[in-house]
Write a protein that holds these residues in place. Structure first.
Motif, PDB file in Angstrom:
ATOM      1  N   SER A   1      -4.726  -8.087  16.624  1.00 13.36           N
ATOM      2  CA  SER A   1      -3.085  -8.651  16.765  1.00 13.36           C
ATOM      3  C   SER A   1      -3.120  -9.531  17.973  1.00 13.36           C
ATOM      4  N   ALA A   2      -4.074  -9.442  19.068  1.00 11.34           N
ATOM      5  CA  ALA A   2      -4.040 -10.403  20.177  1.00 11.34           C
ATOM      6  C   ALA A   2      -4.264 -11.569  19.485  1.00 11.34           C
ATOM      7  N   ALA A   3      -5.222 -11.917  18.770  1.00 11.72           N
ATOM      8  CA  ALA A   3      -5.713 -12.937  18.633  1.00 11.72           C
ATOM      9  C   ALA A   3      -4.738 -13.825  17.803  1.00 11.72           C
ATOM     10  N   ALA A   4      -4.058 -13.015  16.749  1.00 14.04           N
ATOM     11  CA  ALA A   4      -2.973 -13.650  16.121  1.00 14.04           C
ATOM     12  C   ALA A   4      -1.882 -14.111  16.991  1.00 14.04           C
ATOM     13  N   LEU A   5      -1.424 -13.166  18.023  1.00 11.95           N
ATOM     14  CA  LEU A   5      -0.279 -13.435  18.747  1.00 11.95           C
ATOM     15  C   LEU A   5      -0.586 -14.695  19.540  1.00 11.95           C
ATOM     16  N   ARG A   6      -1.940 -14.792  20.129  1.00 13.45           N
ATOM     17  CA  ARG A   6      -2.195 -15.887  21.001  1.00 13.45           C
ATOM     18  C   ARG A   6      -2.155 -17.420  19.944  1.00 13.45           C
ATOM     19  N   LEU A   7      -2.470 -17.159  18.884  1.00 16.80           N
ATOM     20  CA  LEU A   7      -2.599 -18.593  18.201  1.00 16.80           C
ATOM     21  C   LEU A   7      -1.196 -18.942  17.963  1.00 16.80           C
ATOM     22  N   ARG A   8      -0.157 -18.087  17.576  1.00 16.78           N
ATOM     23  CA  ARG A   8       1.127 -18.510  17.296  1.00 16.78           C
ATOM     24  C   ARG A   8       1.704 -18.728  18.724  1.00 16.78           C
ATOM     25  N   LEU A   9       1.705 -18.265  19.631  1.00 15.21           N
ATOM     26  CA  LEU A   9       2.128 -18.491  20.942  1.00 15.21           C
ATOM     27  C   LEU A   9       1.684 -19.879  21.574  1.00 15.21           C
ATOM     28  N   GLU A  10       0.395 -20.082  21.459  1.00 12.16           N
ATOM     29  CA  GLU A  10      -0.155 -21.382  21.826  1.00 12.16           C
ATOM     30  C   GLU A  10       0.618 -22.519  20.865  1.00 12.16           C
ATOM     31  N   ARG A  11       0.574 -22.394  19.634  1.00 10.14           N
ATOM     32  CA  ARG A  11       1.103 -23.369  18.883  1.00 10.14           C
ATOM     33  C   ARG A  11       2.615 -23.683  19.124  1.00 10.14           C
ATOM     34  N   SER A  12       3.338 -22.658  19.498  1.00 10.95           N
ATOM     35  CA  SER A  12       4.887 -22.853  19.743  1.00 10.95           C
ATOM     36  C   SER A  12       5.134 -23.187  21.244  1.00 10.95           C
ATOM     37  N   THR A  13       4.357 -22.892  22.098  1.00 10.87           N
ATOM     38  CA  THR A  13       4.445 -23.302  23.375  1.00 10.87           C
ATOM     39  C   THR A  13       3.699 -24.602  23.883  1.00 10.87           C
ATOM     40  N   GLY A  14       2.354 -24.862  23.020  1.00  5.90           N
ATOM     41  CA  GLY A  14       1.824 -26.209  23.476  1.00  5.90           C
ATOM     42  C   GLY A  14       0.962 -25.955  24.711  1.00  5.90           C
ATOM     43  N   CYS A  15       0.896 -24.792  25.305  1.00  4.05           N
ATOM     44  CA  CYS A  15       0.042 -24.193  26.186  1.00  4.05           C
ATOM     45  C   CYS A  15      -1.073 -23.400  26.147  1.00  4.05           C
ATOM     46  N   ARG A  16      -2.329 -23.558  27.070  1.00  4.39           N
ATOM     47  CA  ARG A  16      -3.360 -22.850  26.680  1.00  4.39           C
ATOM     48  C   ARG A  16      -2.941 -21.291  27.415  1.00  4.39           C
ATOM     49  N   LEU A  17      -3.266 -20.331  26.618  1.00  8.29           N
ATOM     50  CA  LEU A  17      -3.028 -18.888  26.735  1.00  8.29           C
ATOM     51  C   LEU A  17      -3.962 -17.982  26.561  1.00  8.29           C
ATOM     52  N   ALA A  18      -3.796 -16.675  27.096  1.00 13.20           N
ATOM     53  CA  ALA A  18      -4.502 -15.859  26.672  1.00 13.20           C
ATOM     54  C   ALA A  18      -3.541 -14.480  26.568  1.00 13.20           C
ATOM     55  N   VAL A  19      -3.963 -13.602  25.759  1.00 12.90           N
ATOM     56  CA  VAL A  19      -2.981 -12.382  25.484  1.00 12.90           C
ATOM     57  C   VAL A  19      -3.646 -11.164  25.532  1.00 12.90           C
ATOM     58  N   LEU A  20      -3.199 -10.241  26.220  1.00 12.46           N
ATOM     59  CA  LEU A  20      -3.708  -8.846  26.450  1.00 12.46           C
ATOM     60  C   LEU A  20      -2.723  -7.897  25.975  1.00 12.46           C
ATOM     61  N   ILE A  21      -3.116  -6.858  25.111  1.00 11.72           N
ATOM     62  CA  ILE A  21      -2.484  -5.785  24.560  1.00 11.72           C
ATOM     63  C   ILE A  21      -3.073  -4.300  25.376  1.00 11.72           C
ATOM     64  N   ILE A  22      -2.022  -3.999  26.117  1.00 14.86           N
ATOM     65  CA  ILE A  22      -2.382  -2.891  27.101  1.00 14.86           C
ATOM     66  C   ILE A  22      -1.719  -1.619  26.809  1.00 14.86           C
TER      67      ILE A  22
END
Length: 255
Positions: free
Chosen positions: A140-161
């Motif tokens: 889930s974190a990997a899929a969200l990261r991919l979509r967020l990086e595509r939509s924002t153009g930024c290098r991001l990391a995602v954590l689910i806590i």
């Protein structure tokens, strides 16, 4: 590393099954926006809700083992059946709690199944919903990261806590159950300490430290802040996931 900021995303909407979390996160960020190096930290509950991880207890038929454990723990046998279905093994059962090794490898109470911050039952239907952990938080974190990086153009990391209790300590603490893009576990072995001695056993649960900090900002009750941006933190891009933080069963000295 300069100053690190923890920025809760305001006015985050209530999340329902099928909701596009990436779009909701970007919309909630508003003028805060995103920058290269931001870590997006999400409460487990909104990920589970978006993935439809609800179960209506009315649909659950408890097994004899669930009824036996329910008598010990003084819990609804249907809930205990769900706990068993989400677990690899039961570690301990006492009045009020069942400690299990979850199918994800986490050792936690009641398999992480929760009633809190769910809408109340609809009187017309009599529905009795509970919420399970995401089926695969790392995915889930990997899929969200991919979509967020595509939509924002930024290098991001995602954590689910999530907030878990800890052996020998009172109180819960935020930990990472899903991670993507970040060095979740940092191996410091071989590095020198302040006086030049080589570190022999030091490993840093980096993602868990971020989770604990973000959890303070999120709150644990009715705050309504399930998404936090951690900005200004130095981290290395990595293929690691939160699974790297789980001690292998054969290395667990306290099963």
């Amino acid at each position: 590393m300069g100053a690190v900021s923890l920025i809760p995303l305001p006015d985050f909407p209530l999340v329902g099954p099928g909701d596009p979390l990436d779009e909701q996160i970007v919309l909630a960020a508003g003028t805060i926006g995103f920058r290269d190096g931001d870590v997006v930290v999400l409460a487990q509950k909104i990920v589970s809700k978006s993935e439809g991880r609800y179960v209506d207890l009315r649909t659950v038929a408890p097994s004899p083992e669930a009824r036996r454990l329910a008598g010990i723990a003084r819990k609804d046998p249907r809930l205990v059946e769900l706990i068993l279905s989400e677990s690899r093994e039961v570690m301990r059962a006492v009045p009020g709690v069942i400690i299990v090794r979850h199918r994800l490898g986490l050792v936690l109470a009641n398999a992480g199944i929760d009633h809190s911050n769910l809408p109340p039952p609809q009187s017309a239907s009599g529905e009795e919903r509970v919420l399970l952990l995401p089926a695969d938080p790392d995915a889930s974190a990997a899929a969200l990261r991919l979509r967020l990086e595509r939509s924002t153009g930024c290098r991001l990391a995602v954590l689910i806590i999530d907030s878990l209790g800890r052996a020998w300590r009172n109180g819960t603490c935020g930990i990472a159950i899903g991670a993507a893009g970040i060095d979740a576990l940092r191996d410091l072995r071989g590095r020198p300490d302040l006086f030049g001695r080589r570190l022999e056993t030091s490993e840093l649960g980096f993602a868990d430290e971020i989770a604990a900090a973000a959890s303070l900002v999120m709150g644990q009750a009715a705050e309504g802040r399930p998404a936090v941006i951690v900005r200004g933190l130095s981290w290395r891009e990595s293929d690691q996931s939160a699974a790297n933080l789980i001690r292998p069963r054969e290395s667990d000295l306290f099963p």
